[in-house]
Scaffold this active site. Structure first.
Site, PDB file in Angstrom:
ATOM      1  N   THR A 407      -0.461  10.873 -30.483  1.00 41.27           N
ATOM      2  CA  THR A 407      -1.251   9.969 -30.769  1.00 41.27           C
ATOM      3  C   THR A 407      -1.150   8.848 -31.773  1.00 41.27           C
ATOM      4  OG1 THR A 407      -2.913  11.308 -30.106  1.00 41.27           O
ATOM      5  CG2 THR A 407      -3.785   9.483 -31.144  1.00 41.27           C
ATOM      6  N   THR A 425      -2.547   7.595 -27.061  1.00 44.98           N
ATOM      7  CA  THR A 425      -2.139   8.820 -26.803  1.00 44.98           C
ATOM      8  C   THR A 425      -1.247   9.315 -25.791  1.00 44.98           C
ATOM      9  OG1 THR A 425      -2.583  11.110 -27.560  1.00 44.98           O
ATOM     10  CG2 THR A 425      -4.285   9.955 -26.237  1.00 44.98           C
ATOM     11  N   GLU A 427      -1.063  12.705 -25.885  1.00 50.57           N
ATOM     12  CA  GLU A 427      -1.716  13.979 -26.468  1.00 50.57           C
ATOM     13  C   GLU A 427      -0.657  14.654 -27.191  1.00 50.57           C
ATOM     14  OE1 GLU A 427      -3.864  16.235 -27.458  1.00 50.57           O
ATOM     15  OE2 GLU A 427      -2.403  17.690 -26.216  1.00 50.57           O
ATOM     16  N   ASP A 447      -6.570  18.678 -22.996  1.00 47.90           N
ATOM     17  CA  ASP A 447      -7.637  18.576 -23.743  1.00 47.90           C
ATOM     18  C   ASP A 447      -8.989  19.162 -22.936  1.00 47.90           C
ATOM     19  OD1 ASP A 447      -6.503  17.306 -25.858  1.00 47.90           O
ATOM     20  OD2 ASP A 447      -7.382  15.431 -25.615  1.00 47.90           O
ATOM     21  N   SER A 472     -12.185  13.858 -25.635  1.00 47.29           N
ATOM     22  CA  SER A 472     -11.384  13.308 -26.599  1.00 47.29           C
ATOM     23  C   SER A 472     -11.914  13.439 -27.894  1.00 47.29           C
ATOM     24  CB  SER A 472     -10.906  11.875 -26.137  1.00 47.29           C
ATOM     25  OG  SER A 472     -10.226  11.312 -27.475  1.00 47.29           O
ATOM     26  N   SER A 473     -11.064  13.398 -29.160  1.00 48.86           N
ATOM     27  CA  SER A 473     -11.607  13.309 -30.562  1.00 48.86           C
ATOM     28  C   SER A 473     -11.153  11.929 -31.115  1.00 48.86           C
ATOM     29  CB  SER A 473     -11.061  14.516 -31.380  1.00 48.86           C
ATOM     30  OG  SER A 473     -11.247  15.636 -30.802  1.00 48.86           O
ATOM     31  N   GLY A 493      -4.412  12.800 -34.613  1.00 43.68           N
ATOM     32  CA  GLY A 493      -4.469  14.052 -35.364  1.00 43.68           C
ATOM     33  C   GLY A 493      -5.146  15.001 -34.628  1.00 43.68           C
TER      34      GLY A 493
HETATM   35  N1  GLU Z   1      -5.472  14.252 -27.081  1.00 42.89           N
HETATM   36  C1  GLU Z   1      -6.168  14.242 -28.154  1.00 42.89           C
HETATM   37  C2  GLU Z   1      -7.375  13.426 -28.046  1.00 42.89           C
HETATM   38  O1  GLU Z   1      -7.809  12.500 -27.050  1.00 42.89           O
HETATM   39  C3  GLU Z   1      -5.463  13.303 -29.174  1.00 42.89           C
HETATM   40  C4  GLU Z   1      -4.296  14.040 -29.598  1.00 42.89           C
HETATM   41  C5  GLU Z   1      -3.804  13.540 -31.102  1.00 42.89           C
HETATM   42  O2  GLU Z   1      -4.454  12.771 -31.683  1.00 42.89           O
HETATM   43  O3  GLU Z   1      -2.663  14.030 -31.552  1.00 42.89           O
HETATM   44  O4  GLU Z   1      -8.494  13.777 -28.768  1.00 42.89           O
END
Ligand code: GLU
Length: 594
Positions: A407, A425, A427, A447, A472-473, A493
């Site tokens: 990301t 991202t 991922e 995820d 997602s975050s 992150g």
């Molecule tokens: N796949 C994660 C998401 O969509 C993000 C991955 C990352 O920030 O390393 O939340």
């Protein structure tokens, strides 16, 4: 198509219908409707006499160069975002690329509209709730799931950029891609971070064959720093996208190469040409809530980022954070406790809102957040934290998807005051580590929760399903004051993003810090065991926090931020911030000329 007043409508329905195929492969031309109207009352205003200039804050100087070049040629923030993404996919392939997905928040300086573009990956028609279980019904290990064809969702970045460009581009579609095409042909020097992450991936999962071919000199030695890496396949792919549009990616030879890479052993995936051809990026109304004298806008589901960041802030709104600054244990104690409560709710209630009911209004209800804040003691860490029952909450099982380190986040302000805040991202490190047509394919489907029901047998909101997007975050954020753009920020992150972004917002909005100073504050991530960046904390402060009853998980874990921000200073000029934990920078467009 620009839609003045988009923000003013209460409905969240996407303006572009998501097309997806049913199990019988019949085309369905409307998406299941998102079911979570977020009651925004906020309306941003058009920019007043924009004199702030233009700026890019991104994770790699070559990407910043490309973005500024586009802005210097009169391009919009969205034009620059295309150039930045194309270069990041080359020079920072460990984090993002055209084989992945993204969310983009856009502020239109002419109309005041704030819109969220959703380029999240979609699970193929062949996905199932058991896709991440082994033959005996146990969840696969993360490395096994990541390095598989099953983890690859339909990439969304290219379609999303095309949609955003159609509405906000000023340059011809082909132009912003040129810098990356030239760089891919000429070659670029491998950066320290790209090498470090390749080494990390080798240690963590042992590089998969495609990644090994691309990232080593002889199948064993990871590319040294400064090695000039050319990628003519990537250049050829970008050229096709630049001349033919996104359809060159979602059909034809590029699409076929994606399908072929996904179909390889081990653990081949079901992604098909029909899955690719039916992908559509969509547009949402972002979720916006007031925080003190500001309005903060974030990403809606399928990201949990906007909701969780706003939950943290909504809980903290019940405390005087300005009086408890970054030098006080109280300030950090309150931030940690608010994060713990927000993460618990997010883990339980957020998933793709076309498939599950996400009680956005309930989760962000002022009275509900006040009741959550009342659980916090000023003198003692809460012994345990669990999700609450916000108004409208459905029964839901909680899940903990794993951490990740891919990301990238960047922010662009153009010369007219339009703003892009985009988190993008693949991922995990280099995504699934499978390559097609010169780029890495995501592993975004990891995820999803690997299990469909929790230990009590309750269905998990974030369980996998055909056509569903994994939670997602990612938390691209825009902050406004008096209706005017004030701050754009976000971070990579994995699920720690919510901790990183909420810390930075508190740092700027409550503690009065510059974006850079707020970014450089120690990270705290309070999801389950609390992670703190011990090396950045004053030892006595950390001891005081421990005496309040906080226990911190030892070891690294909170250092994975890559925060980038741009803020408007009181005098109307721009100030950028770039996380020293990565190798990016924030740079203004020099309008003085040569
Ligand atoms: N796949 C994660 C998401 O969509 C993000 C991955 C990352 O920030 O390393 O939340």
């Amino acid at each position: 198509m620009n839609e003045p007043g988009f923000m003013r409508r209460a409905c969240v329905a996407a303006s572009t219908a998501l097309l997806f195929l049913s199990a019988g492969c019949a085309t369905v031309d409307t998406a299941p409707e998102a079911n979570t109207p977020a009651a925004n009352t906020f309306e941003a205003a058009p920019a007043r006499n924009w004199r702030g200039g233009a700026m890019v804050a991104a994770a790699n100087p070559l990407a910043v160069d490309a973005g500024l070049k586009v802005l210097g040629a009169g391009g919009s923030a969205v034009d620059a975002a295309i150039a930045i993404q194309a270069v990041l996919g080359l020079v920072e392939p460990q984090s993002s690329g055209i084989g992945g997905g993204a969310f983009l928040l856009h502020y239109d300086a002419a109309t005041g509209d704030v819109v969220a573009y959703d380029g999240r990956e979609v699970a193929p028609v062949g996905a199932s709730s058991t896709m991440f279980l082994d033959e005996s019904g146990k969840p696969l290990s993360f490395p096994a799931a990541i390095q598989s064809g099953r983890s690859v969702g339909v990439p969304g970045v290219v379609a999303m950029l095309e949609l955003a460009h159609r509405e906000h581009g000023r340059l011809a579609w082909a132009q912003p891609w040129q810098a990356a095409i030239e760089l891919a042909e000429r070659g670029f020097a491998v950066s320290p971070r790209m090498r470090e992450i390749a080494q990390m991936a080798e240690r963590f999962t042992t590089l998969a064959p495609d990644a090994r071919r691309y990232l080593t000199t002889d199948g064993k030695t990871i590319l040294p720093v400064g090695h000039v890496l050319r990628n003519t396949d990537y250049a050829a792919t970008l050229r096709q996208i630049a001349t033919q549009g996104a359809r060159a990616f979602y059909s034809g030879p590029i699409a076929q190469s994606i399908i072929a890479a996904v179909a390889q052993a081990p653990r081949p995936g079901t992604l098909s040409l029909a899955d690719l051809a039916s992908y559509r990026a969509v547009k949402h109304e972002p979720v916006c809530r007031p925080y003190r004298i500001y309005e903060v806008c974030g990403m809606t589901p399928p990201s949990s980022g906007g909701i969780a960041v706003l939950s943290v802030l909504g809980i903290l709104a019940n405390f005087d954070m300005a009086a408890n600054d970054s030098n006080t244990p109280q300030g950090w104690h309150l931030l940690i406790e608010a994060q713990r409560l927000a993460y618990a709710d997010r883990d339980k209630y957020v998933g793709d809102d076309r498939f599950v009911h996400v009680p956005v209004d309930g989760l962000l209800d002022t009275n509900y957040l006040q009741s959550r804040a009342a659980l916090i003691s000023r003198s003692r860490a809460m012994a345990t934290v669990s999700a609450g029952t916000p108004p409208g909450a459905p029964p839901s099982g909680a899940d903990h998807t794993g951490p990740s380190t891919g990301t990238s986040h960047f922010v662009v302000v153009d010369a007219r005051g339009n703003v892009v805040s985009m988190t993008t991202t693949v991922e995990s490190l280099f995504g699934s580590q499978r390559m097609a047509s010169g780029f890495f394919l995501n592993n975004q489907l990891t995820d999803f929760s690997f299990r469909a029901v929790d230990d009590a047998g309750v269905a998990i909101a974030n369980a996998p399903a055909p056509g569903k997007k994994p939670r997602s975050s990612m938390s691209p954020t825009l902050v406004f004051k008096d209706g005017q753009f004030l701050l754009g920020v976000g971070s990579p992150g994995g699920n720690s993003i919510i901790g990183y972004v909420s810390k930075t917002l508190v740092g700027v909005l409550d503690w009065g810090l510059t974006p850079d100073a707020a970014i450089e504050l120690p990270n705290v991530v309070a999801r389950g065991p609390v992670l703190v960046e011990e090396s950045r904390f004053d030892a006595p402060l950390l001891e005081q926090l421990k005496s309040l009853g906080h226990t911190f998980r030892p070891g690294r874990g909170a250092e994975g931020s890559g925060l980038h921000a741009i803020m408007v200073r009181p005098d109307g000029t721009l100030e950028g911030g770039a996380d020293s934990r990565r190798e990016g920078e924030a740079r203004a467009l020099d309008t003085a000329g040569p």
